[in-house]
Motif scaffolding. Structure first.
Motif: not given
Length: 594
Positions: A194-199, A279-296
């Motif tokens: 995640l840090l590398v993708l943030s870079f 449920p929290m794990g699924i929703v938080i994980s998918l939102l995180t992945c959407i944010l990462v993929y959109f940014g990259v």
């Protein structure tokens, strides 16, 4: 006589599995918090997709609109994730979509789902083998593939390196049988990834150029790529060079990048308060992945004009375009190491889990269930699985595997959304101690349905505040009709150029379908819902499950004919096994398992 046989056959196809029966469960030996579940899901989801798919989609399918492709694919996965989240509370057992379908809509659909899950997990293993091999070859300048091809035939040269990786992964599988204490390392590398993708995202803001989202024909001509008025494969320029159809096709390809959250529902027994944490794990994980993929994806298309990307290139290659050679190696090594660490979480285990559950339920050969009882037989089964992986490596290209994996998963997601639509409007099921009580309950429901009279007023204004057998039957029939209508609508919408041209025939068909869909949806909306208390329920019923099914089917329609042929061959093989063996065996299945 024939009528009774057909009735019995039909009842068998929709026979539902009692939850009271034992479910095969694997003990991981550790308890997982919500943060552990998020790390597991993000680590398994963000990997091969972000490394290989971005350049593939941007170069030839969507251009800068790749960011929209990932948003559409992410929304599709998020809607499916909400359905999985509710089922994780309703069915507190590992088993994923297979078990959810079996307890809701019956045996045939459960077999279809389980059969597709086996295909999906097979492809996961093969894709990771191929991806990590390509990464390693890129790092050393393609020396492996070049040197091998000089001494042996090309066919063997193209696949020898894969055999090496298969052997390597098999050794890891042997180790994985007795060693499962690598989760801390797994979480560490997930954080590094995640840090590398943030870079990468920050680099896009530094070196990016908004003009790359507004390219014109003049830019192509200046680059020496086009000296005619027809841009051909480069698209028409602008933010959407390949049009709306390109976004849909790109979203179908990008969907693979979000596959992985279903791994959480196999950890129900190991999580703290699974009714909340899953449920929290699924929703938080998918939102995180959407944010990462959109940014990259935004960073990639801003730093490099999409026409300079080539299909098959990898994410770190963007740094070669901007002259950051050191960043190329750092990003490549970090992502490849994270993919390698994820291999410790066996790709074979999910296959064994689903196969064993289907064998326990009588849908596959029972000898498989006995094999799972011992370490040596289980090891032999793993060898067989890796042999199949080698065969697949010979006959399928990388994108072919991704599309095949996506279409199987989209079908499973659609069935889970359909199950949510059904189960929320059904009367509460009683615990059944044996088959006689189950048949007695079914006969009682049939009698209640016959006693209740179905009227137009009863459809719009049901007389009971709680679900009844009749209202449940109404929802079942209406949901089935809606599924068919949505498939037809997606087939019609696939003729997008005809709709844009104003063809009155196509427009009339679309309007009629939308009217029918709206009317039937209104009927379902008026039916009483179950008052069963859960920590999480899918909001906005019946709209969100229907939207999930619609998006899933739309993406499935974007797959190539070759993908559908391969998928059809796989399903045909499964149906032969089911109707030749599974349905007969399951008729004789004992009511209780030890």
């Amino acid at each position: 006589m024939l009528r009774q046989a057909l009735r019995k056959f039909g009842q068998k196809l929709v026979h539902r599995r009692p939850l009271e029966q034992n479910v095969y469960e694997f003990k991981y030996g550790r308890s997982m918090s919500t943060l552990d579940l998020v790390a597991l899901c993000v680590g398994r989801t963000v990997g091969v997709g972000v490394y290989f798919l971005l350049a593939e989609v941007a170069s030839s399918q969507a251009g800068p609109a790749t960011v929209i492709c990932f948003l559409v694919a992410g929304l599709t996965s998020l809607l499916a994730g909400l359905c999985y989240a509710e089922f994780s509370g309703r069915v507190p057992h590992p088993g994923s979509a297979y078990l959810y379908c079996f307890v809701t809509i019956g045996e045939l659909w459960a077999f279809i789902t389980g059969w597709n899950l086996i295909l999906s997990f097979f492809i996961d293993a093969v894709v990771v083998i191929r991806a990590w091999t390509l990464i390693f070859d890129y790092l050393i300048g393609n020396q492996i593939s070049e040197s091998i091809s000089e001494h042996i035939p090309q066919v063997l040269a193209d696949n020898l390196v894969y055999f090496t990786m298969v052997l390597w992964l098999f050794l890891l599988e042997i180790r994985n049988l007795s060693f499962r204490g690598v989760f801390i390392v797994f979480k560490l590398f997930t954080l590094v990834k995640l840090l590398v993708l943030s870079f990468v995202i920050v680099s896009g803001f530094i070196k990016g150029d908004l003009h790359n989202w507004k390219l014109t024909e003049e830019d192509y001509i200046k680059a020496g790529l086009n000296d005619t008025s027809s841009l051909g494969p480069l698209g028409s320029g602008g933010f959407m060079p390949f049009g709306f159809q390109g976004i849909l096709r790109g979203a179908a390809t990008c969907f693979y990048a979000f596959i992985g959250f279903s791994v959480l529902v196999t950890r129900v027994k190991e999580s703290h308060m699974p009714e909340r944490s899953i449920p929290m794990g699924i929703v938080i994980s998918l939102l995180t992945c959407i944010l990462v993929y959109f940014g990259v994806s935004a960073a990639l298309t801003l730093m490099v004009p999409y026409y300079q990307l080539r299909p098959g290139s990898t994410l770190p290659e963007v740094f070669l375009h901007i002259g950051w050679g050191l960043a190329y190696y750092v990003v490549t090594i970090a992502i490849s190491c994270s993919i390698f660490v994820s291999m410790y979480y066996s790709f074979v285990f999910p296959i064994l889990l689903v196969i064993n559950m289907m064998a326990e339920d009588g849908l596959l050969f029972p000898v498989i269930a006995r094999v799972m009882a011992g370490t040596y037989p289980q090891l032999m089964l793993r060898i067989f699985i890796y042999v199949i992986a080698v065969i697949i490596l010979f006959f399928f290209g990388f994108t072919d595997l991704l599309d095949l994996r996506s279409i199987a998963t989209l079908l499973s997601y659609s069935l889970v959304a359909f199950c949510i639509l059904i189960i929320r409007y059904q009367p509460k099921r009683r615990n059944k101690e044996n088959k006689a009580e189950e048949e007695e309950e079914n006969e009682g429901n049939e009698a209640e349905v016959q006693e209740e009279k179905l009227t137009l007023q009863g459809l719009i204004f049901p007389g009971s505040p709680t679900p009844t057998p009749l209202s449940g039957r109404v929802v079942y029939v209406c949901s089935s009709l809606l599924a068919l209508l949505l498939i037809v609508l997606c087939l019609v919408l696939a003729q997008w150029p005809g709709l844009l041209s104003g063809d009155p025939g196509w427009i009339t068909v679309v309007v009629l379908l939308l009217v029918l869909i709206s009317g039937i949806t209104g009927i379902i909306w008026r039916q009483p819902q179950s008052s069963h208390l859960l920590h999480f329920k899918v909001p906005g019923l019946p709209l969100l499950p229907l939207l999930s099914i619609f998006l899933n089917v739309c993406l499935m329609m974007q797959m190539t004919a070759g993908t559908w042929v391969r998928f059809g061959a796989w399903m045909l093989t499964g149906f032969v096994i089911y109707f030749a063996y599974g349905i007969q065996r399951s008729l004789k299945r004992p009511n209780h398992r030890p």
